[in-house]
Structures are given as structure tokens and as C-alpha cells.
Write a protein that holds these residues in place. Sequence first.
Motif, PDB file in Angstrom:
ATOM      1  N   VAL A 104      38.894  22.132 -16.334  1.00  0.00           N
ATOM      2  CA  VAL A 104      39.475  23.443 -16.038  1.00  0.00           C
ATOM      3  C   VAL A 104      40.277  23.827 -17.272  1.00  0.00           C
ATOM      4  O   VAL A 104      41.145  23.072 -17.716  1.00  0.00           O
ATOM      5  CB  VAL A 104      40.371  23.415 -14.790  1.00  0.00           C
ATOM      6  CG1 VAL A 104      41.056  24.772 -14.598  1.00  0.00           C
ATOM      7  CG2 VAL A 104      39.560  23.051 -13.565  1.00  0.00           C
ATOM      8  N   ILE A 105      39.944  24.955 -17.835  1.00  0.00           N
ATOM      9  CA  ILE A 105      40.537  25.331 -19.115  1.00  0.00           C
ATOM     10  C   ILE A 105      41.347  26.601 -18.962  1.00  0.00           C
ATOM     11  O   ILE A 105      40.865  27.614 -18.443  1.00  0.00           O
ATOM     12  CB  ILE A 105      39.436  25.493 -20.192  1.00  0.00           C
ATOM     13  CG1 ILE A 105      38.782  24.114 -20.430  1.00  0.00           C
ATOM     14  CG2 ILE A 105      40.014  26.055 -21.479  1.00  0.00           C
ATOM     15  CD1 ILE A 105      37.526  24.146 -21.252  1.00  0.00           C
ATOM     16  N   PHE A 142      34.701  24.648 -15.728  1.00  0.00           N
ATOM     17  CA  PHE A 142      33.438  24.452 -16.462  1.00  0.00           C
ATOM     18  C   PHE A 142      32.795  23.147 -16.013  1.00  0.00           C
ATOM     19  O   PHE A 142      33.462  22.113 -15.991  1.00  0.00           O
ATOM     20  CB  PHE A 142      33.673  24.342 -17.974  1.00  0.00           C
ATOM     21  CG  PHE A 142      34.129  25.621 -18.617  1.00  0.00           C
ATOM     22  CD1 PHE A 142      35.467  25.971 -18.608  1.00  0.00           C
ATOM     23  CD2 PHE A 142      33.229  26.468 -19.250  1.00  0.00           C
ATOM     24  CE1 PHE A 142      35.903  27.139 -19.216  1.00  0.00           C
ATOM     25  CE2 PHE A 142      33.645  27.637 -19.856  1.00  0.00           C
ATOM     26  CZ  PHE A 142      34.989  27.979 -19.833  1.00  0.00           C
ATOM     27  N   ARG A 143      31.497  23.212 -15.684  1.00  0.00           N
ATOM     28  CA  ARG A 143      30.750  21.973 -15.487  1.00  0.00           C
ATOM     29  C   ARG A 143      29.749  21.889 -16.623  1.00  0.00           C
ATOM     30  O   ARG A 143      29.004  22.830 -16.898  1.00  0.00           O
ATOM     31  CB  ARG A 143      30.037  21.962 -14.133  1.00  0.00           C
ATOM     32  CG  ARG A 143      29.473  20.576 -13.771  1.00  0.00           C
ATOM     33  CD  ARG A 143      29.347  20.415 -12.260  1.00  0.00           C
ATOM     34  NE  ARG A 143      28.489  21.444 -11.679  1.00  0.00           N
ATOM     35  CZ  ARG A 143      27.152  21.378 -11.649  1.00  0.00           C
ATOM     36  NH1 ARG A 143      26.535  20.324 -12.138  1.00  0.00           N
ATOM     37  NH2 ARG A 143      26.447  22.354 -11.133  1.00  0.00           N
ATOM     38  N   VAL A 144      29.784  20.758 -17.323  1.00  0.00           N
ATOM     39  CA  VAL A 144      29.008  20.589 -18.547  1.00  0.00           C
ATOM     40  C   VAL A 144      28.059  19.418 -18.373  1.00  0.00           C
ATOM     41  O   VAL A 144      28.434  18.374 -17.832  1.00  0.00           O
ATOM     42  CB  VAL A 144      29.956  20.346 -19.747  1.00  0.00           C
ATOM     43  CG1 VAL A 144      29.170  20.027 -21.008  1.00  0.00           C
ATOM     44  CG2 VAL A 144      30.854  21.551 -19.964  1.00  0.00           C
ATOM     45  N   GLU A 145      26.848  19.609 -18.833  1.00  0.00           N
ATOM     46  CA  GLU A 145      25.828  18.558 -18.783  1.00  0.00           C
ATOM     47  C   GLU A 145      25.744  17.927 -20.179  1.00  0.00           C
ATOM     48  O   GLU A 145      25.455  18.614 -21.149  1.00  0.00           O
ATOM     49  CB  GLU A 145      24.489  19.218 -18.409  1.00  0.00           C
ATOM     50  CG  GLU A 145      23.465  18.276 -17.893  1.00  0.00           C
ATOM     51  CD  GLU A 145      23.646  17.996 -16.399  1.00  0.00           C
ATOM     52  OE1 GLU A 145      24.344  18.758 -15.701  1.00  0.00           O
ATOM     53  OE2 GLU A 145      23.076  16.989 -15.952  1.00  0.00           O
ATOM     54  N   HIS A 191      36.589  30.675 -23.024  1.00  0.00           N
ATOM     55  CA  HIS A 191      36.498  31.570 -21.871  1.00  0.00           C
ATOM     56  C   HIS A 191      35.399  32.616 -22.013  1.00  0.00           C
ATOM     57  O   HIS A 191      34.972  33.196 -21.030  1.00  0.00           O
ATOM     58  CB  HIS A 191      37.862  32.243 -21.623  1.00  0.00           C
ATOM     59  CG  HIS A 191      38.729  31.464 -20.692  1.00  0.00           C
ATOM     60  ND1 HIS A 191      39.385  32.025 -19.635  1.00  0.00           N
ATOM     61  CD2 HIS A 191      39.026  30.146 -20.643  1.00  0.00           C
ATOM     62  CE1 HIS A 191      40.064  31.083 -18.983  1.00  0.00           C
ATOM     63  NE2 HIS A 191      39.868  29.947 -19.584  1.00  0.00           N
ATOM     64  N   ASP A 192      34.982  32.865 -23.253  1.00  0.00           N
ATOM     65  CA  ASP A 192      33.910  33.843 -23.456  1.00  0.00           C
ATOM     66  C   ASP A 192      32.521  33.220 -23.322  1.00  0.00           C
ATOM     67  O   ASP A 192      31.515  33.929 -23.342  1.00  0.00           O
ATOM     68  CB  ASP A 192      34.024  34.472 -24.854  1.00  0.00           C
ATOM     69  CG  ASP A 192      35.205  35.437 -24.938  1.00  0.00           C
ATOM     70  OD1 ASP A 192      35.677  35.869 -23.861  1.00  0.00           O
ATOM     71  OD2 ASP A 192      35.645  35.737 -26.058  1.00  0.00           O
ATOM     72  N   GLN A 241      35.181  36.313 -33.670  1.00  0.00           N
ATOM     73  CA  GLN A 241      34.892  35.180 -32.788  1.00  0.00           C
ATOM     74  C   GLN A 241      35.514  35.372 -31.410  1.00  0.00           C
ATOM     75  O   GLN A 241      35.349  34.540 -30.534  1.00  0.00           O
ATOM     76  CB  GLN A 241      35.434  33.881 -33.408  1.00  0.00           C
ATOM     77  CG  GLN A 241      34.633  33.404 -34.606  1.00  0.00           C
ATOM     78  CD  GLN A 241      35.301  32.234 -35.288  1.00  0.00           C
ATOM     79  OE1 GLN A 241      36.509  32.234 -35.512  1.00  0.00           O
ATOM     80  NE2 GLN A 241      34.528  31.217 -35.620  1.00  0.00           N
ATOM     81  N   GLY A 242      36.277  36.423 -31.244  1.00  0.00           N
ATOM     82  CA  GLY A 242      36.899  36.683 -29.953  1.00  0.00           C
ATOM     83  C   GLY A 242      38.199  35.939 -29.757  1.00  0.00           C
ATOM     84  O   GLY A 242      38.600  35.646 -28.635  1.00  0.00           O
TER      85      GLY A 242
END
Lengths: 348, 258, 282
Positions: free
Chosen positions: C79-80, C36-39, C91-92, B162-163
Motif C-alpha cells: 500500500v503506497i 498494489f498487487r504485483v506479480e 500512483h500514476d 514524469q508526473g
Amino acid sequence: MSYYLATQKEIVDWIRRLAAENRLYFPEKHGAASYRFTRVGPGSDIQFDHYTPTVVPPVKLLVPAREELLHFRTDADGKTEVQPSLDTSFRIIAGVRSCDLKGIFLMDLFFREGVPDAYYLARRENTAIIGYACNTPCDERAFCAAVDSLDHTEGADVYITPVKGGDLLVEVKTKLGEKLTDGVDWKPCEDGAARRIGAVTARPEPFGRTFPAALPEISKIVEKNYESPVWDKHVKRCFSCGTCNLVCPTCYCFDVADDLHLDVASGNRTRSWDGCMLPHFAEVGGGHNFRPEPAARQRHRVNRKFTYLPEKFEHGAACVGCGRCGRQCTSHIDIFDIVTDLIQEGAR
Amino acid sequence: MKPKIAFFDFASCEGCQLAILNCEDILLDILNLVELVEFREALSETAPRYDVAFIEGSIHRDEDIERLRNIRARATYLVALGACACNGNVQARSNFVAPAVNYGEVYGDEARNRVQVDPDHWGLWSHTRVRPLDAVVKVDAYLRGCPVVPQEFLHLVKSLLQGTQPFFPPNAVCVDCKMNENECVLERGLTCMGPVTWGGCNSICVNKGYVCDGCRGTLPHANVEAHIELMREHKIDDRDIRSRYRLFMGAEPIGRGV
Amino acid sequence: MKTGTEYYHQLARDTFMPQPGRIVEIADMTAKDRYFRVELEKPLGHHPGQFVMVSVMGVGEAPISISNGPGKDNTLEMVIRRIGRLTQVLHDLKVGDTLGIRGPYGSGFDPANFYGRDVLFVAGGLGLVPLRSLITPVVAEANRFGKITLISGCRNPSEELYRDQLDEWTDAGIEVIRLVDGTENMPWKFGVGLVTEPIPKLKLDPEKTVAALCGPPVMYKFVITALGARGVSYDQIYVDLERRMKCGVGKCGHCQINKIYCCQDGPVFRFSDLALLPEALL
């Protein structure tokens, strides 16, 4: 509410009948000197005799050590479907002592408050409880009377009290209780309430250990002694193993973790017992631990039982005096001793 | 691309690799997800690079150190597989015995005398310093126990796929025991290494009626002082206490210090 | 009291089931912090200072601060920091990927409480991320407030977050004091020092000032002491605290600070309300 008088044998036969048709749990001997709430089968030994509280309280049947909250599956298009995993099966817990009844009563409060907990409440609604009174303290570690749980009967559908002459007084307390006792041929008991009082007054006095202060005072004393050498004294022998949390009938903190199945497409999210005495309980992602010292964790645990939760839920104590934490602690660190020390410290 | 994984062993019984091979029901599923490039117990190959190297066994000789460093250089992620690799295991008890005595015990006095006078054999004396992997190279993850717990191996493999990193909570074996509703072994008048030992083993030994011998090594927060006191209260003499600590933890600072 | 299987199923879904959110923008802010911008499928309807539980099914769930100001659209900004099991996987993720969102949770700031007052923001490191959810609406209605000041500090120039945003706020007439603990030989045209250092010299009217703080645990006591020395009243200091959380609904116990639950009673607190909670600050 109705009363019956029955013999030990009649009650055991009744339990066996219920167990034949339902998932029924009863404290069964396990190991050298312990008991476990175990599913009753044809060969089970059912004895209403004296027993020390089970290793883990019966609330394990409402809050299991591990339970699935959600399960999910991702399809070929990458769309993930998530569903809750709810257990609504019916079960009966029999032979529940008053301390554990009180524990379940408190858990009902905790899980109903604020955002109600679907998982607990679904199980609770589908659970029948047959309580059993203690006429003598189970062992030298019990202090149920000191925290007002010795006479707790609320939450039981049927409550059984041994009375003079060796018979059992059966108190049917709820509609569900009536259903469980439907068709029994026990002798109705007109003076049930009086017989119950008779059994209560015949108990030894004091019953188990008692604090040198009254319950409302104890809350104030524990709160006042936030800074106290008592916190350091008892943790010298503490392993931070979390046993006291895990065996407590009113500890309900949990951890949540995911598992991915080997198909790499499905899996589940489960919660499992956690405890504030475990070293990393209050550690955040960045590594900062808000309670790194065992003494701070011990103080938190004791305060939860005697000040935080009682204040929030307006209830005397969130400790039921079952004595499990002290009995099962490898170092025998006993919450009764801690509180007693705090009371004596406060009096000094 | 499937991650390339490899298994290597040093001084060990290879039981940990066997414990993994024993997960027959899921082994094929795992092999669908990874490419196994070296596995002494299963096949024989060599590869220039490994995404994950699982290493079983403790480190004894100078050539072990060289071989381990070589694997480390080729591995992106290095896992200590089992008690030998994590904390030295039972063989580390020999760290507390004079090399000559040890050699004499095993091979007899005559062999010992010959080895002592023959410089060609002097390299053998390094046998007597047993080390876990992290005494020599950086270890990225520890799969503890003698043998390893298949569920923990699986968790590690899935996490890496899963990284992310696996997580093994540093909780005592007591947590596993309570989850399993075990009667505490102290109730039976016995003593146990559980309160100071890394849990996650599902308390398998206690479930089966035995006690915890501490094969998973001591916890970072272990209250060793209180544990020794507890053993003494149970009439265990100091020699036996030391022996209990050195059974699996002889190569750990705690085992050396007791 | 409601009961019944169907009710419990709905309750379980409402409580623990994440809603899908699609990532529409990702930007690197520092080597370890990613924007990250999430809808979402519906508007979040949050207050400044609230948080969401973010999850990737099969990996886990964690509390993450909401970084955008309240609004009627379906946007969630975060922001993570790459710090643990879940955030490594986050992050992936790529634009177009889906993650799970529960919430918003917790109390928040009510900007209306600050109307007519001078507002001082003090942000340390990642603390700027949740504070931005409050700074944004305050700056948007700057005329309803007095003087607006932001002290933003971080370890070194490479760790500064929201650089363009800080420029924008400066251009909008906000006094933005940008600090690093040390330049570590990196180019840096702003100040060097701790976030407490500008406080004694700030032009502020203590009677009129309200302060909002967010930063690492060690920061609060020092900033509050400095503000107290200036005569800012403790009931006019708001702090945004961080705790471990597993449920977000006041049950799991991890976020407890003495008798209160950070996830429900916080994470935003008026400092005067923390007086009897010794576990709140270091």
C-alpha cells in the motif's frame, strides 16, 4: 618485501614514467594553500615536500563524488533493460600519506562487510597505492598519532619514507608493488627495516596534537557522554553545510538519484556523497526528521567515528586524525576539540 | 499531449530566459517534449491556459500584481525563474532607500520634484517596494540563481513530464564546493555567503576564483547569527555585512532583518 | 575473498539491480493510499515485516513495506501513500505496467516465536500495512496462538485502510478494535480515541502476551508505556520502525539508529533490544 634507497630525483622520474603509461594521481598545489589529487601529465609538478592534506582525500578515486550505479534503456515495446555501470580501469594513487592510507584501509573494511560493495571493490582491486611517510606534522590541526594512523602502511603497494641524509627509503610491500618497481636501478637496501625505525624514532614527540586520554578510553567516554552540553556548545557556530562529512576520509554515506535522458527512454541511477550533518539526512518521506537538531547530528557524526564504527569493525577509531574536518570547517569546529571537551567533561 | 509551457517576465534582465536559450545542444530535444506557447525572448503568442508558467522578474507595481495573478489563474504549475522571482534580487536593495532619494538619484532632483507634486505620477512610488513572486501568489517551484542553472531547469522539466515534483536539496553551496574540491575562499582571506546560501549551482562562482554572493537566497536552516560572527572575525564591518546580505536577499526576511 | 571483474558485475547486479514486477491489481484505499498487487518473476520468499526497494527507473527508488503474508507464490502486495517524488509516479501506474523490485530486506517477525501466546497487534495509520504481513499468517494458524487482538487506529474514517480485511478478521473471530482520532462528521460505526485507550481495559494475560506495534513515530512510546503498565514484558513487545533508506544493504547510512542499521538489523526490533538506542523512539 624488499627495500631500496633512492634519491628524490630518481623517485620523481619513476613517478613520471608510471604516469606516462598509467592513470596516476598525485597531490598537486591548487589555490593559495591547498592541494588536490590530480592526474599527472607531462607538465605536472611532482614534489614530495611537505604538504597539508588535500581538500578531499584520495579515497575520492575509489568513491567519486558522483558515480553511476546503473544505466537503463526502455525499448519501443516498453521493456526496460538495466545494466550495472562498473569501473574496472587501472589507476595509481601516489603520495598518499599514512592518514589517508588508514582511511582507505578503513573503507576497505566498511565496503567488504556484509553485502560487499561491487563498485568500491572493483575500483579498489584495480588501484595501486604509493604511500609516503610524514616525519613532521603537516600542520597544527593534525592528530594522526593520537588515533594510531601515523604509522599506518597497510594497503600501500609501495611505501616511501624520507630517511637521514635526504634519500628516500622505498619499501615494496606487495606483488603489485613489485610490478610497479620492476626494472628500477635503485640501490637495494639491506637494513631497510632498521632505517625505517630510525626515521620513526627521529620524529618529534609528541607528533601533532594528542588527546588527554588513550584511544580505548575515548570510545567509552564518547559513548558515556551521550547527553552532554558539549554537543550544544560546538554546533552554535555550525552551518550544517556538511563540509566535515564531505572531506572526511572515512565518511561513506551516499544518496541515490535517477536521471532520465531527454530521449525519455534511457537514463541512469547515480549515487553521490551525502553527509549526516546535512539537515535532511534522516528525514523520511512523510516529513518526519529523526535528527532535526544540529547537535544530534554532530553527536551522531562523532559517535560514528569513535564508537559505532570502531565497535562494529573492532578497530580503534574510524577517525584517522588528518584534521580535514576542523581545518576546512568555515567555523573551525574541530572533532579533536569536541572529543577533548568530552574527555574533560568526563573527568569532571 | 505535450504540456503547454509559457515564459513571462517582470522586472528582470531576461538573462534567465537567455540562460535557457543558451542550452543550444539540448533545446530542440526539450522542444520535442513540450509545447512552447509564450516566450518573449523567442516568439509572441497568447494562450488561455498553461500547464507550466515560468516567471522571471520581481514584482514592483500594482499592475504587476494584477498581471501576475492573472497568469497564476491560468497556470496549473507556476515556477519562479531566477533570483528576481525567487528572492527579489539586487533591485530589492532599493527597498532600503527612501523612494524620493532613489528617484532623485536616477532621474535628478527636478524630475523628482515634478513627480512629487503631480498626482498622476504618484503610482510610480510603488516601484520602491520590490517583492518576490511568493509575496503575491502561490509558487509551486523555485529555480534559484542569477541566472538559473540549466541543469536545474532540465530536472524540473523532466520531473513534471514524469508526473512528479522536482527536488532541490536544501544544502549549502559548501556542498557543491566540496564536490568540486574547491579550496575554501576563507583560505584566501575572503568571506563568502556560501554557508548560508542554497546550493545546487555547482559552486560556479568559486570554481572560477570568485566568492559566493548568495544569489540563490538563504537556506531555511541558515545559521545567520554564526555567519555574521564569522564575517566579523574576518574584519568585515557591520555595514558591509548588511550590504552583503542585502545584495541578493534584500526582499527576504533575513535580508531585511540583518 | 572473491575478486575479478565478472564477480563484481554479478555482485553489482545482485545488489542494486531491480527485478521487474508486473502490476496485476490496483485499488484505491483512501484518497492518498493505493493498494498494489504485483506479480514477480520468482517468489519473494519474505518474512513478515520485511521490506522491498521499489523503483521506477528514471524517477528513483524507495523502501516500501511488504503487506502480504509469506507464501510460495510470486505475489507482492503493497500500500503506497502518495507522499514524494517516486510515490507520485507510482500512483500514476496502471495494471499491466512494470516496476522494479529489490529485496526482500531487513529482519522480520518469526510467527513461530508467538506460538501458544496471546497476540496483540497495535497499528496506527499506515502501520497496518506492514503488520498485515504478520497478522495474515497468525490468523491463518489461529489455533496455534492464544487470543488474537488487533487495535487499529487512524486519523478519521476516510483514512482507514484494509476495511474489508478488518471485517474478514473480525468474522474469523479476531477481536478487532477499530478507532479514529475523530469522526470529522463522517459516518463511523466504530470507536473514537487513540490506540492506547483500549489497552488498560483489554482482557489480556501479561505473562502470556506478545505485542507487535507499527505506526507513526509518536505512537510507540505511548503504546509501550500503556503495555508496560499492564505488565507486558519489554522483551515481548516488537516494534516495526521506519527510516529513510537509499540502499537497503547497510551502506548508505541514512537509516542508522545509533550504532545499528534499520535496514539490516531491523526494521523489526524487540523493544528490549532498543534500550541502549536512544534514537530509536521519540
